[in-house]
Motif scaffolding. Structure first.
Motif, mmCIF file in Angstrom:
data_model
loop_
_atom_site.group_PDB
_atom_site.id
_atom_site.type_symbol
_atom_site.label_atom_id
_atom_site.label_comp_id
_atom_site.label_asym_id
_atom_site.label_seq_id
_atom_site.Cartn_x
_atom_site.Cartn_y
_atom_site.Cartn_z
ATOM 1 N N GLN B 155 37.706 39.234 40.743
ATOM 2 C CA GLN B 155 38.492 38.510 39.756
ATOM 3 C C GLN B 155 39.919 38.864 40.017
ATOM 4 N N THR B 156 40.209 39.718 40.892
ATOM 5 C CA THR B 156 41.686 40.128 40.897
ATOM 6 C C THR B 156 42.266 38.702 41.513
ATOM 7 N N THR B 157 43.649 38.188 40.846
ATOM 8 C CA THR B 157 44.219 37.208 41.274
ATOM 9 C C THR B 157 45.159 37.366 42.519
ATOM 10 N N THR B 182 40.089 45.236 36.370
ATOM 11 C CA THR B 182 39.705 43.812 36.332
ATOM 12 C C THR B 182 38.015 43.667 36.149
#
Lengths: 273, 265
Positions: B155-157, B182
């Motif tokens: 989920q890290t952008t 996250t």
């Protein structure tokens, strides 16, 4: 304006820089033949339509991507070395705050990562929060702030380690016009106080003219520099609402606009053949 | 500028949140008792709450013992299954080929019916071993923890990753300040789902052989000997056990969230 300054005073020097991306539909030339020099303490905006490679160029300076050809020096070092030495601070179009951290903890993130001790960190964070006018919000979380306030946190964070170079990729792009103009005036004041050089990516002509010493005009397909406009509004001139009404300001806006539109851009040209 | 949510008397909200479900529960019990006692639903169709309560008090010892056996099986299965789930998810998040290798296996595990697996494992590990039941609880817990953790770790952008790179953050630093915080809510959601599954699986596994003992075994023997009220007492204990474990994971979730948000300073 800056070409004559000796090596010590050069923040950014790009020579013959090109960047090609491999995409499914073949190679796309994002940048070609870019020569750019930014003097220490100089505010330079990169302006141009979408796809002109202005963000790509900034990413190359930040060592978030590497050039396919040409060389880049940041304070006389490779971008990778400059990144490791934390010579630049960076801000993007999205604030990119960590939602589980308070405003203070977000501003202090780079300091924390680089081992600044707790007391020094707290002092610096308080100073930065004051600088961007968020002292009362230090304990809030990002989702409790407006977009403009979040962006101010991001700018404070980019200034945390007093970098000599600021890289900003449309930091006000997502803000409404009123907030945006206020932020421009604030940024101008903050940068003036810090003395840092700035490479500022934007697609707003008035924004570029208002903030910059020089505006670099870029054009797409392939992304390249097509013109440079010296703004020539001295740093001693206060960046305020009055400036936006002056004839000198309008003249420069017109000049940049002509530089943008005067370039032969074929509307039918398509990338990624 | 946006402000903290408009709070309207949080005290009253909290009281209401506690009182309302209790009131509904008591009302339900009263209606139930009324149905059996006054309307006259036959006792072997539906024993009354008072009968069940009587059986409960009469069998408090065995019930506690059975709950302990099932609880230990469920908790051990949950711990092992979750640990394996988190570890494998961490590897799969790193190496795409591991992920691709595991995906069909996990999909297979996710649809394995406990009913089918229990007799096989029970005879595999022997009739007097609890290991078969614990394995079943572990397999049931593994799937949601693995899937949620893997999702969380991804989920890290790109923006946050760019930012960490611009800070020249080391791998462990990025893991500690970005990737784990996250992923944490996802891991905990997986655990919460797994906690209920672990209890259900441990319980159901007891229907299919293995050593005598445990809530599931007693529910089936009580029902088989027409001791419906006693069976219901064991069912009640199963519900309490499942709820208990669920609440533990909810508390863990709260704790981690608080550590994440408070510990950052």
């Amino acid at each position: 304006m800056s070409e004559t300054i000796n090596g010590d005073g050069v923040a950014v020097a790009a020579n013959g820089v090109g960047k090609t991306f491999d995409t499914r539909s073949g190679e796309v030339q994002a940048l070609t033949g870019v020569d750019l020099r930014v003097a220490a303490g100089e505010f330079v905006s990169l302006i141009g339509p979408s796809g002109c490679g202005k963000s790509t160029l900034m990413r190359l300076l930040a060592d978030l991507d590497s050039p396919s050809e040409g060389t880049i020096e940041v304070f006389g070092k490779t971008p990778a070395q400059a990144r490791r030495d934390q010579d630049y601070g960076i801000a993007f179009q999205q604030a990119g705050l960590l939602p589980w951290r308070t405003v203070a903890a977000n501003i202090g993130l780079p300091l924390e990562l680089h081992g600044t001790d707790r007391a020094a960190r707290a002092a610096r964070v308080a100073e930065l929060a004051e600088l961007v006018g968020l002292s009362d919000f230090a304990d809030r979380y990002p989702d409790q702030l407006s977009g403009g306030m979040q962006q101010r946190v991001a700018i404070a964070r980019s200034l945390a380690e007093q970098p000599r170079l600021l890289l900003m990729d449309e930091p006000f792009g997502a803000l409404d016009e009123m907030t945006r103009e206020r932020m421009q005036a604030e940024l101008s004041r903050i940068v003036g106080e810090s003395g840092a050089a700035v490479v500022f990516v934007t697609h707003s002509i008035p924004e570029a003219v208002f903030l910059s010493d020089r505006v670099v005009v870029m054009s797409p397909r392939p992304g390249r520099i097509t013109g440079v406009v010296d703004i020539g509004i001295g740093r001693d001139v206060p960046r305020d609402e009055a400036l936006r009404e002056t004839t000198a300001f309008f003249a420069k806006v017109t000049e940049v606009r002509e530089a943008l539109h005067g370039t032969p851009v074929t509307a039918s040209g398509r990338e990624g053949r | 500028m946006s402000v903290v949510d408009g709070v309207r008397s949080p005290r009253r909200d909290r009281t209401l949140r506690l009182v309302a479900p209790v009131a509904v529960g008591l009302l339900g019990l009263a209606v139930w008792q009324l149905l059996v006692g006054v309307v006259g639903v036959s006792a072997h169709l539906l024993p009354s709450p008072s009968e069940i309560a009587a059986e409960w008090t009469a069998n408090a010892g065995p019930i506690a013992e059975a709950a302990w056996i099932t609880g230990v099986n469920a908790v051990l299965g949950l711990l092992v299954g979750s640990a394996v789930g988190v570890a494998l998810a961490a590897v799969a998040a790193r190496l795409r080929w591991i992920d691709q290798m595991l995906a069909p296996v996990v999909a297979g595990l996710a649809v394995v019916p406990i009913v089918a697996l229990a007799p096989v494992l029970n005879s595999m590990f022997g009739a007097d071993s609890e290991i078969g039941r614990r394995t079943i609880a572990a397999i049931a817990s593994f799937v949601p923890v693995f899937l949620n953790t893997l999702r969380g770790l991804r989920q890290t952008t790109p923006l946050h990753r760019d930012l960490m790179r611009s800070y020249a953050a080391t791998g462990p630093q990025t893991l500690r300040t970005l990737t784990l915080p996250t992923a944490a809510p996802y891991v905990l959601t997986g655990l919460r789902v797994a906690s209920s599954l672990a209890v259900i699986s441990a319980l159901v596994a007891e229907y299919f052989g293995g050593p005598r003992g445990g809530l599931g075994a007693f529910i089936s023997t009580s029902a088989a000997t027409s001791a419906y009220a006693r069976a219901w007492a064991y069912v009640g204990a199963s519900i309490l056990l499942g709820l208990g474990l669920y609440l533990v994971t909810v508390a863990l979730e709260r704790l981690v969230t608080r550590l994440l948000t408070g510990g950052a300073r």
